[in-house]
Design a protein around this motif. Structure first.
Motif, PDB file in Angstrom:
ATOM      1  N   THR A   1       0.812  -1.256   0.039  1.00 43.98           N
ATOM      2  CA  THR A   1      -0.033  -0.031  -0.043  1.00 43.98           C
ATOM      3  C   THR A   1       0.927   1.240   0.078  1.00 43.98           C
ATOM      4  O   THR A   1       1.970   1.234   0.500  1.00 43.98           O
ATOM      5  CB  THR A   1      -0.885   0.000   1.008  1.00 43.98           C
ATOM      6  OG1 THR A   1      -0.218   0.351   2.282  1.00 43.98           O
ATOM      7  CG2 THR A   1      -1.625  -1.070   1.345  1.00 43.98           C
ATOM      8  N   VAL A   2       0.236   2.426  -0.510  1.00 45.90           N
ATOM      9  CA  VAL A   2       1.011   3.776  -0.474  1.00 45.90           C
ATOM     10  C   VAL A   2       1.496   4.136   0.789  1.00 45.90           C
ATOM     11  O   VAL A   2       2.550   4.498   1.071  1.00 45.90           O
ATOM     12  CB  VAL A   2       0.122   4.670  -1.004  1.00 45.90           C
ATOM     13  CG1 VAL A   2       0.949   5.947  -1.240  1.00 45.90           C
ATOM     14  CG2 VAL A   2      -0.364   4.417  -2.635  1.00 45.90           C
TER      15      VAL A   2
ATOM     16  N   TYR B   1      -4.263  12.495  -3.230  1.00 47.50           N
ATOM     17  CA  TYR B   1      -4.668  12.380  -4.528  1.00 47.50           C
ATOM     18  C   TYR B   1      -4.134  10.998  -5.121  1.00 47.50           C
ATOM     19  O   TYR B   1      -2.881  10.857  -4.765  1.00 47.50           O
ATOM     20  CB  TYR B   1      -4.163  13.680  -5.253  1.00 47.50           C
ATOM     21  CG  TYR B   1      -5.064  14.642  -5.038  1.00 47.50           C
ATOM     22  CD1 TYR B   1      -5.839  15.127  -5.833  1.00 47.50           C
ATOM     23  CD2 TYR B   1      -4.839  15.338  -3.805  1.00 47.50           C
ATOM     24  CE1 TYR B   1      -6.932  16.371  -5.467  1.00 47.50           C
ATOM     25  CE2 TYR B   1      -5.609  16.726  -3.502  1.00 47.50           C
ATOM     26  CZ  TYR B   1      -6.553  17.095  -4.416  1.00 47.50           C
ATOM     27  OH  TYR B   1      -7.347  18.147  -4.205  1.00 47.50           O
ATOM     28  N   ILE B   2      -4.729  10.458  -6.132  1.00 46.39           N
ATOM     29  CA  ILE B   2      -4.229   9.381  -6.946  1.00 46.39           C
ATOM     30  C   ILE B   2      -4.390  10.005  -8.280  1.00 46.39           C
ATOM     31  O   ILE B   2      -5.374  10.477  -8.834  1.00 46.39           O
ATOM     32  CB  ILE B   2      -5.074   8.093  -6.913  1.00 46.39           C
ATOM     33  CG1 ILE B   2      -5.186   7.452  -5.553  1.00 46.39           C
ATOM     34  CG2 ILE B   2      -4.686   7.024  -7.963  1.00 46.39           C
ATOM     35  CD1 ILE B   2      -5.843   6.333  -5.275  1.00 46.39           C
ATOM     36  N   GLY B   3      -3.175  10.092  -9.034  1.00 42.12           N
ATOM     37  CA  GLY B   3      -3.104  11.032 -10.224  1.00 42.12           C
ATOM     38  C   GLY B   3      -3.661  12.403 -10.039  1.00 42.12           C
ATOM     39  O   GLY B   3      -3.170  13.389  -8.977  1.00 42.12           O
TER      40      GLY B   3
ATOM     41  N   PRO C   1     -10.286   8.222  -3.032  1.00 37.82           N
ATOM     42  CA  PRO C   1     -11.695   7.597  -2.615  1.00 37.82           C
ATOM     43  C   PRO C   1     -11.343   7.047  -1.352  1.00 37.82           C
ATOM     44  O   PRO C   1     -12.231   6.552  -0.286  1.00 37.82           O
ATOM     45  CB  PRO C   1     -12.245   6.689  -3.382  1.00 37.82           C
ATOM     46  CG  PRO C   1     -11.151   6.196  -4.629  1.00 37.82           C
ATOM     47  CD  PRO C   1     -10.138   7.390  -4.364  1.00 37.82           C
ATOM     48  N   THR C   2      -9.876   6.372  -1.101  1.00 41.48           N
ATOM     49  CA  THR C   2      -9.356   5.883   0.054  1.00 41.48           C
ATOM     50  C   THR C   2      -8.208   6.669   0.763  1.00 41.48           C
ATOM     51  O   THR C   2      -7.543   7.343   0.286  1.00 41.48           O
ATOM     52  CB  THR C   2      -9.170   4.264  -0.242  1.00 41.48           C
ATOM     53  OG1 THR C   2      -8.059   4.417  -1.210  1.00 41.48           O
ATOM     54  CG2 THR C   2     -10.357   3.428  -0.548  1.00 41.48           C
TER      55      THR C   2
ATOM     56  N   MET D   1      -4.854   2.539   2.952  1.00 43.73           N
ATOM     57  CA  MET D   1      -5.931   1.685   2.329  1.00 43.73           C
ATOM     58  C   MET D   1      -5.753   1.650   0.963  1.00 43.73           C
ATOM     59  O   MET D   1      -6.624   0.936   0.061  1.00 43.73           O
ATOM     60  CB  MET D   1      -7.124   1.884   2.703  1.00 43.73           C
ATOM     61  CG  MET D   1      -7.510   1.816   4.321  1.00 43.73           C
ATOM     62  SD  MET D   1      -9.022   2.303   4.647  1.00 43.73           S
ATOM     63  CE  MET D   1      -9.036   2.641   6.271  1.00 43.73           C
ATOM     64  N   THR D   2      -4.627   2.184   0.155  1.00 41.76           N
ATOM     65  CA  THR D   2      -4.550   2.263  -1.420  1.00 41.76           C
ATOM     66  C   THR D   2      -3.441   1.453  -1.976  1.00 41.76           C
ATOM     67  O   THR D   2      -2.247   1.599  -1.401  1.00 41.76           O
ATOM     68  CB  THR D   2      -4.423   3.820  -1.734  1.00 41.76           C
ATOM     69  OG1 THR D   2      -5.447   4.512  -1.015  1.00 41.76           O
ATOM     70  CG2 THR D   2      -4.204   3.885  -3.120  1.00 41.76           C
TER      71      THR D   2
END
Length: 152
Positions: free
Chosen positions: A82-83, A124-126, A131-132, A136-137
């Motif tokens: 996870t990130v 942020y993703i991109g 959303p998480t 949790m990403t």
């Protein structure tokens, strides 16, 4: 006969104006207004401008945008899944466990406290708000993840 001629002229004029507006829209939408190094919106910056951190088979780009708008770019390599795990292991983020996962308070050594200054770290993703949470990403190889200083 005269009304038909005026109607045709009016239709031609409207179509010309519509065509001009469409061309202007496409021209404006296709420009790159990036103010960061390289092509920041797609994550393509020169390799020498990125800080390489970590070891592992999975790689992603991590961008920190502080309250002044300064960006720091990292090329992260990890074996974590996870990130949040990867960034915590590399001490790029820190926070406290909350009911919804980790509440990130410090990124790249900069602490923001919503209760004190109304600022927080947005994940942020991109280019999209995630959303998480980071913890949790799941990491997607080659993706760009960001933490951006935001005011609530």
């Amino acid at each position: 006969m005269q009304k038909t001629m005026n109607f045709k002229k009016l239709c031609s004029l409207c179509l010309c104006m519509l065509l001009i507006a469409t061309i202007a829209l496409f021209t404006t939408a296709c420009t790159n207004n990036s103010t960061t190094p390289g092509n920041a919106s797609s994550g393509n910056i020169a390799a020498e401008e990125m800080i390489s951190v970590g070891n592992g088979e999975t790689a992603f780009t991590f961008v920190v945008s502080d309250a002044e708008g300064k960006e720091t770019w990292y090329a992260v390599s990890t074996s974590r899944t996870t990130v949040g795990e990867a960034l915590m292991e590399l001490e790029l983020i820190d926070g406290e466990e909350g009911p919804y996962g980790i509440y990130v308070k410090s990124v790249n050594g900069v602490t923001l406290d919503y209760d004190t200054d109304g600022m927080y770290w947005a994940f942020y993703i991109g280019e999209e708000l995630a959303p998480t949470g980071a913890d949790m990403t799941d990491i997607v190889n080659g993706e760009v993840y960001r933490f951006v200083a935001a005011k609530g």
